[in-house]
Design a protein around this motif. Structure first.
Motif, mmCIF file in Angstrom:
data_model
loop_
_atom_site.group_PDB
_atom_site.id
_atom_site.type_symbol
_atom_site.label_atom_id
_atom_site.label_comp_id
_atom_site.label_asym_id
_atom_site.label_seq_id
_atom_site.Cartn_x
_atom_site.Cartn_y
_atom_site.Cartn_z
ATOM 1 N N ARG A 46 51.456 23.647 43.779
ATOM 2 C CA ARG A 46 52.367 24.740 44.146
ATOM 3 C C ARG A 46 51.705 26.097 43.981
ATOM 4 N NH1 ARG A 46 57.983 24.347 41.203
ATOM 5 N NH2 ARG A 46 58.582 25.873 42.782
ATOM 6 N N ASP B 203 53.121 25.085 51.053
ATOM 7 C CA ASP B 203 52.971 23.911 51.901
ATOM 8 C C ASP B 203 52.288 22.797 51.116
ATOM 9 O OD1 ASP B 203 52.610 22.081 53.913
ATOM 10 O OD2 ASP B 203 50.943 23.144 54.850
ATOM 11 N N TYR C 237 51.687 19.619 51.858
ATOM 12 C CA TYR C 237 50.720 18.856 52.639
ATOM 13 C C TYR C 237 49.393 19.608 52.723
ATOM 14 C CZ TYR C 237 48.581 16.468 56.635
ATOM 15 O OH TYR C 237 47.715 15.789 57.462
ATOM 16 N N GLY C 238 49.461 20.891 53.056
ATOM 17 C CA GLY C 238 48.240 21.691 53.153
ATOM 18 C C GLY C 238 47.513 21.788 51.827
ATOM 19 N N VAL D 167 52.607 13.116 54.774
ATOM 20 C CA VAL D 167 52.595 13.687 53.418
ATOM 21 C C VAL D 167 52.430 12.580 52.389
ATOM 22 C CG1 VAL D 167 53.989 14.904 51.702
ATOM 23 C CG2 VAL D 167 53.963 15.708 54.068
#
Length: 461
Positions: free
Chosen positions: A163, A168, A170-171, A219
């Motif tokens: 975080r 994002d 996934y990114g 994901v």
């Protein structure tokens, strides 16, 4: 008001021994006499609600584990095993089972374990045999109540680190795989990966994903492989501790643990539990908030058993149109609905295929009077081409704990419930119109001059 009481001698004895205490020492901690504690452990005295509260405070104990820890799963589970044809001539009735559990709980537990190991008709391993790797893994998962605290904690810390990289997820995971582990992500067309959804190519240093995977699937696939790498030590320790003689079972268990870790990254424990409690365990909202599918959220609900921070004890089951079960997690619920070899057609989990996309809520009651709220929905499997494939996902929780669920708003939980059994061969309800077979050990009762409302009647009605 009279206190609710239960016999839980074996569970209390197990708790005391695990804590390394003598009866005198434990009795002092609970402010009771050693003789009284001795009577409780021998099931000569019930465990009162007030004493249960003191035990929970002293030992950080979830009181549900005492009720769920009945020998052999309790009277209903023992009777289900005794319905095996091997015991048909004995005609053991309910009162005998109750007396056995009260007088010799250790013997009843030993019988249940031996019966299940041999794959008897009432056990989870009956259909495939006691050495089936899937059944062996299920037994190990249930031994942990599908909660692996070390994996959950490590995944939560990793999720917090991710975080910090960006909103994002996934990114952030893709970037961590690239920078820390030298793995890139490549999405390939279906015709290049016709038979796989994900593949780790160590030669090319790529995690290859099929374009057939939807967003939640991608994901989860990245989280799965991140878990295989970053939680390898913990996963290996758990796999070794299971002591599987079967290599396939060991690999299946590792895969389950990696999937568990992936779910704990995407749905970190504390945040997910807060969202559950704040929304009334609204699965649609939880799907949107965490970007996961219905099945993944339902599975996560069965894992919420962190000490001092427990969620509701859900069970989960996944089955196809033919009623074949491919996933079952009793978790801390201890529900026989997840572990029994048979199921009842009156349970709506078998009927949701006619209503795709809709969640059905049902209040059901088992033969022993246990009442459950169950929610069921059809989900489509990941795939392409050919006939569409779907599974029914059923989750449930005891009626006594279901009052906060968003799904039961407007439902009279104290009202009528659908009476069901655990399959006709293990069900002794005499008035069921849906009955297809008599219970094991009971012969059909045929009267040519009369046809009752139930098409089949059996001796002993």
């Amino acid at each position: 008001m009279a206190e609710r009481k239960l016999l839980a001698g074996q569970a209390v004895r197990r708790l005391r021994r695990r804590a390394g205490l003598t009866q005198a020492a434990m009795a002092e901690m609970l402010a009771v006499s050693p003789s009284y504690l001795n009577l409780i452990e021998r099931n000569h005295r019930p465990l009162s609600a007030s004493l249960l509260v003191r035990m929970a405070e002293q030992f950080d104990l979830d009181p549900r584990t005492l009720a769920a820890g009945e020998p052999g799963g309790g009277a209903v589970a023992i009777r289900r095993r005794l319905a095996d044809p091997l015991f048909a001539d004995l005609e053991v009735d309910r009162s005998e089972v109750d007396e056995w559990l009260a007088a010799a709980p250790g013997g009843a537990e030993a019988f249940a374990r031996a019966f299940d190991r041999l794959g008897g008709a009432g056990s989870d391993t009956a259909a495939t045999g006691g050495d089936d790797p899937l059944a062996l893994v299920r037994q190990e998962v249930e031994r942990w109540q599908n909660h692996f605290a070390d994996l959950d904690q490590q995944a939560e810390m990793l999720a917090d680190d991710l975080r910090l990289v960006g909103a994002d997820l996934y990114g952030a995971m893709v970037e961590r795989l690239r920078v820390k582990h030298g793995l890139s992500i490549r999405v390939l067309p279906v015709d290049v990966m016709p038979d796989a959804l994900r593949r780790l190519d160590l030669h090319a240093r790529q995690l290859q994903l099929s374009e057939a995977l939807d967003a939640p699937g991608r994901v989860f696939a990245v989280a799965f492989h991140l878990g295989l790498i970053e939680a390898r030590t913990e996963i290996e320790a758990l796999a070794r501790g299971a002591g599987f003689a079967d290599r396939v079972a060991e690999r299946l268990f590792r895969r389950h643990l990696a999937s568990y870790f992936a779910g704990a990254i995407v749905m970190p424990y504390a945040r997910f539990l807060r969202a559950c409690e704040g929304s009334g365990y609204d699965l649609d909202l939880l799907q949107r908030r965490f970007g996961m599918g219905y099945e993944q959220v339902a599975h996560r609900l069965t894992t919420l058993q962190r000490v001092g921070m427990r969620g509701l004890p859900f069970f989960m089951i996944r089955l196809d149109r033919a009623g074949q079960v491919s996933k079952r997690f009793a978790g801390a619920s201890g529900s026989v609905l997840a572990t029994a070899a048979g199921r009842c057609p009156l349970w709506q989990v078998h009927g949701v295929f006619d209503r795709p996309g809709a969640t059905q809520v049902q209040v059901i009651e088992l033969e022993d009077g246990a009442r459950w709220v169950t929610m069921q929905r059809v989900v489509s499997s990941q795939g392409w081409g050919g006939e569409p494939v779907g599974f029914a996902i059923g989750i449930g929780v005891e009626v006594a704990r279901a009052g906060s669920l968003a799904a039961v708003r407007g439902v009279d939980l104290a009202g009528p419930a659908t009476p069901i059994g655990l399959g006709c061969r293990a069900c002794f309800r005499p008035d069921c119109r849906q009955r297809s077979l008599p219970p094991v050990g009971r012969s059909l009762s045929i009267n040519e001059r009369e046809r009752g409302v139930p098409a089949l009647r059996f001796a002993g009605d």
